[in-house]
Design a protein around this motif. Structure first.
Motif, PDB file in Angstrom:
ATOM      1  N   LEU A   1       0.874  -1.162   0.181  1.00 32.86           N
ATOM      2  CA  LEU A   1       0.196  -0.172  -0.350  1.00 32.86           C
ATOM      3  C   LEU A   1       0.884   1.026  -0.234  1.00 32.86           C
ATOM      4  O   LEU A   1       2.176   1.172   0.811  1.00 32.86           O
ATOM      5  CB  LEU A   1      -0.672   0.462   0.882  1.00 32.86           C
ATOM      6  CG  LEU A   1      -1.931   1.290   0.582  1.00 32.86           C
ATOM      7  CD1 LEU A   1      -2.998   0.905  -0.110  1.00 32.86           C
ATOM      8  CD2 LEU A   1      -2.498   1.177   2.579  1.00 32.86           C
TER       9      LEU A   1
ATOM     10  N   LYS B   1      -0.623  -3.858  -5.442  1.00 28.99           N
ATOM     11  CA  LYS B   1       0.060  -3.046  -4.933  1.00 28.99           C
ATOM     12  C   LYS B   1      -1.209  -1.734  -5.411  1.00 28.99           C
ATOM     13  O   LYS B   1      -2.407  -1.940  -6.414  1.00 28.99           O
ATOM     14  CB  LYS B   1       0.503  -2.653  -5.452  1.00 28.99           C
ATOM     15  CG  LYS B   1       0.742  -2.010  -7.875  1.00 28.99           C
ATOM     16  CD  LYS B   1       1.612  -1.520  -7.505  1.00 28.99           C
ATOM     17  CE  LYS B   1       1.569  -1.783  -9.225  1.00 28.99           C
ATOM     18  NZ  LYS B   1       3.168  -1.342 -10.314  1.00 28.99           N
ATOM     19  N   TRP B   2      -1.482  -1.209  -3.851  1.00 31.32           N
ATOM     20  CA  TRP B   2      -2.269  -0.001  -4.414  1.00 31.32           C
ATOM     21  C   TRP B   2      -1.952   1.447  -4.020  1.00 31.32           C
ATOM     22  O   TRP B   2      -0.712   1.170  -2.985  1.00 31.32           O
ATOM     23  CB  TRP B   2      -3.400  -0.982  -3.234  1.00 31.32           C
ATOM     24  CG  TRP B   2      -4.413  -1.591  -3.375  1.00 31.32           C
ATOM     25  CD1 TRP B   2      -5.221  -2.002  -4.103  1.00 31.32           C
ATOM     26  CD2 TRP B   2      -3.847  -3.281  -2.665  1.00 31.32           C
ATOM     27  NE1 TRP B   2      -5.431  -3.688  -3.898  1.00 31.32           N
ATOM     28  CE2 TRP B   2      -4.981  -3.713  -3.271  1.00 31.32           C
ATOM     29  CE3 TRP B   2      -2.349  -2.892  -2.334  1.00 31.32           C
ATOM     30  CZ2 TRP B   2      -4.009  -5.175  -2.740  1.00 31.32           C
ATOM     31  CZ3 TRP B   2      -2.569  -4.872  -1.470  1.00 31.32           C
ATOM     32  CH2 TRP B   2      -3.309  -5.541  -1.964  1.00 31.32           C
TER      33      TRP B   2
ATOM     34  N   ARG C   1      -5.278   5.519  10.198  1.00 32.34           N
ATOM     35  CA  ARG C   1      -5.238   3.638  10.733  1.00 32.34           C
ATOM     36  C   ARG C   1      -5.675   3.473   9.723  1.00 32.34           C
ATOM     37  O   ARG C   1      -5.674   1.682   9.691  1.00 32.34           O
ATOM     38  CB  ARG C   1      -7.898   4.271  10.504  1.00 32.34           C
ATOM     39  CG  ARG C   1      -8.030   3.105  10.512  1.00 32.34           C
ATOM     40  CD  ARG C   1     -10.038   3.429  10.151  1.00 32.34           C
ATOM     41  NE  ARG C   1     -10.514   2.520  10.232  1.00 32.34           N
ATOM     42  CZ  ARG C   1     -10.382   1.932   9.110  1.00 32.34           C
ATOM     43  NH1 ARG C   1      -9.886   1.741   7.870  1.00 32.34           N
ATOM     44  NH2 ARG C   1     -11.540   0.883   9.102  1.00 32.34           N
TER      45      ARG C   1
ATOM     46  N   ASP D   1      -4.513  -1.238   9.671  1.00 33.15           N
ATOM     47  CA  ASP D   1      -5.469  -1.461   8.461  1.00 33.15           C
ATOM     48  C   ASP D   1      -5.063  -3.000   7.712  1.00 33.15           C
ATOM     49  O   ASP D   1      -5.296  -3.857   7.951  1.00 33.15           O
ATOM     50  CB  ASP D   1      -6.765  -0.878   8.296  1.00 33.15           C
ATOM     51  CG  ASP D   1      -7.777  -2.256   7.952  1.00 33.15           C
ATOM     52  OD1 ASP D   1      -8.119  -2.676   8.674  1.00 33.15           O
ATOM     53  OD2 ASP D   1      -7.993  -2.200   6.756  1.00 33.15           O
ATOM     54  N   PHE D   2      -4.685  -1.945   7.140  1.00 28.75           N
ATOM     55  CA  PHE D   2      -3.413  -2.261   6.106  1.00 28.75           C
ATOM     56  C   PHE D   2      -2.722  -3.916   6.670  1.00 28.75           C
ATOM     57  O   PHE D   2      -2.858  -5.091   6.436  1.00 28.75           O
ATOM     58  CB  PHE D   2      -2.396  -1.516   4.636  1.00 28.75           C
ATOM     59  CG  PHE D   2      -2.455  -2.974   3.655  1.00 28.75           C
ATOM     60  CD1 PHE D   2      -2.889  -3.017   3.048  1.00 28.75           C
ATOM     61  CD2 PHE D   2      -1.015  -3.219   3.661  1.00 28.75           C
ATOM     62  CE1 PHE D   2      -2.077  -3.347   1.607  1.00 28.75           C
ATOM     63  CE2 PHE D   2      -0.161  -3.322   3.017  1.00 28.75           C
ATOM     64  CZ  PHE D   2      -1.034  -3.786   2.016  1.00 28.75           C
TER      65      PHE D   2
ATOM     66  N   ARG E   1      -4.056  -6.917   8.337  1.00 31.92           N
ATOM     67  CA  ARG E   1      -5.223  -7.730   7.768  1.00 31.92           C
ATOM     68  C   ARG E   1      -4.384  -8.495   6.853  1.00 31.92           C
ATOM     69  O   ARG E   1      -4.528  -9.083   7.060  1.00 31.92           O
ATOM     70  CB  ARG E   1      -6.541  -7.229   6.783  1.00 31.92           C
ATOM     71  CG  ARG E   1      -6.938  -6.147   7.549  1.00 31.92           C
ATOM     72  CD  ARG E   1      -8.135  -5.969   6.421  1.00 31.92           C
ATOM     73  NE  ARG E   1      -7.941  -4.940   5.640  1.00 31.92           N
ATOM     74  CZ  ARG E   1      -7.740  -4.861   4.377  1.00 31.92           C
ATOM     75  NH1 ARG E   1      -7.752  -6.211   3.644  1.00 31.92           N
ATOM     76  NH2 ARG E   1      -7.183  -3.982   3.473  1.00 31.92           N
ATOM     77  N   ARG E   2      -3.295  -8.160   6.131  1.00 28.69           N
ATOM     78  CA  ARG E   2      -2.224  -8.909   5.577  1.00 28.69           C
ATOM     79  C   ARG E   2      -1.343  -9.771   6.363  1.00 28.69           C
ATOM     80  O   ARG E   2      -1.278 -11.335   5.931  1.00 28.69           O
ATOM     81  CB  ARG E   2      -1.253  -8.142   5.082  1.00 28.69           C
ATOM     82  CG  ARG E   2      -2.491  -7.095   3.474  1.00 28.69           C
ATOM     83  CD  ARG E   2      -2.626  -7.445   1.973  1.00 28.69           C
ATOM     84  NE  ARG E   2      -3.353  -6.967   1.940  1.00 28.69           N
ATOM     85  CZ  ARG E   2      -4.117  -7.917   0.405  1.00 28.69           C
ATOM     86  NH1 ARG E   2      -3.269  -8.475   0.178  1.00 28.69           N
ATOM     87  NH2 ARG E   2      -5.484  -7.060   0.131  1.00 28.69           N
TER      88      ARG E   2
END
Lengths: 223, 223
Positions: free
Chosen positions: B157, B184-185, B202, B206-207, B210-211
């Motif tokens: 990310l 990819k983001w 956040r 979060d990223f 989660r990953r």
């Protein structure tokens, strides 16, 4: 189409679902999103057909042929005012049901859902948060979107595909840049225009659910 | 610095925290992130000082003066190889503790944390997921980052500020575009280079959470 949880009446947040070109108000992707907002969050969701889509046409047409027909229509006459008026009539009819939190109305609509949703959000302050994207200011007949963007003031998540074959990177950056919202975010996902899946789908649900829950909580406190 | 939950030993996911220019390994922002990963997710987190920062210098220096000193150093000699080697030594020492899931190692580092973290992720496949951003391919002495980006293969990310006064929009898009990762983001946030807060903060938690949870769950199933 209106989806809502069963059980006792409550003033629920409401998500308006603007489908994409070639789809319609009960397209599987729209029903999936409605089910998520109703089933996972206890919201209501509503959808109407876009111009020349769904029940607005005599014979059913879908996929690339329907998309080509829509793009040909858009390039001749985008019909933005008519679609904004239809959505505003739908919102009025929905609020007349007295079952929704009028301060917690969200818009979902990417691609064609932004072509009509952005002018709607610019015209109608009842939309408190919007998920937009996958449309560019440099696309044919999109001067109206570029003109309306600064009048959008609600929080916006703008989604963009990095290898979109229909809309340029620059045109999408430009449209995002013009949005008048103080709170706005742009997120880029890998891949071409379609499909909408994975992280992008997750973000649609997560962004609208979080924002609407937060607005609804605030309105309950202050009312 | 190493942060880890108390309680029974377990092979926990590990987040490596690369601080930004002018900060150091126990900067409040770094300690805050470490506390989130440990307290909210049961992960471990570790940080080392960047070049000429923190305990690597005789007298304490912070804020704009320290940032100016770092940028002057970077423009003379970015010291990327030395910093990558230090991080690789740190990873080896951490894995020797036999307390972490070696298949679930995440990198956090934006701004200076990307200047060193991107070359590290390119050089070291032990990094399974990375949060990068706020640095551009067109910045002084950044040819090395542009060159290394295609060798980054883990999910990324990439965060970008829409009105960053230090890094151009185009240079950041370019660096993101060059990343070799299939997943990819890029996410754009309103505002200038600093501060990191709100939705951006956040998303960092979060990223990575989660990953890493998803990788850790998979590695438990397949081992």
């Amino acid at each position: 189409m209106l989806w809502a949880p069963t059980g006792p009446a409550a003033r629920r947040p409401l998500v308006l679902l603007g489908h994409g070109g070639s789809q319609h108000k009960t397209h599987p992707g729209i029903v999936d999103l409605a089910s998520r907002f109703v089933g996972n969050h206890g919201f209501a969701a509503a959808a109407i057909d876009g111009p020349i889509h769904g029940a607005r046409r005599a014979g059913a047409l879908s996929g690339p042929a329907m998309q080509a027909e829509f793009l040909a229509m858009w390039k001749e006459d985008p019909r933005i005012d008519a679609m904004v008026a239809d959505w505003q009539a739908a919102i009025a009819a929905l609020l007349d049901l007295d079952a929704f939190d009028a301060s917690a109305i969200g818009w979902y609509g990417i691609s064609m859902g932004t072509a009509y949703g952005l002018p709607l959000a610019a015209a109608d302050a009842r939309i408190n948060v919007a998920l937009l994207g996958m449309w560019g200011a440099d696309f044919a007949n999109s001067e109206r979107l570029a003109h309306d963007a600064p009048r959008v003031r609600c929080p916006v998540l703008f989604q963009q595909k990095w290898n979109d074959q229909l809309f340029t990177r620059e045109g999408q950056f430009d449209l995002f840049d013009r949005l008048g919202s103080e709170e706005k975010w742009l997120k880029v996902y890998p891949g071409p225009h379609a499909p909408v899946a994975g992280e992008q789908l997750r973000d649609i649900e997560d962004f609208l659910a979080r924002r609407l829950r937060s607005i609804a909580a605030t309105s309950r406190v202050t009312v």
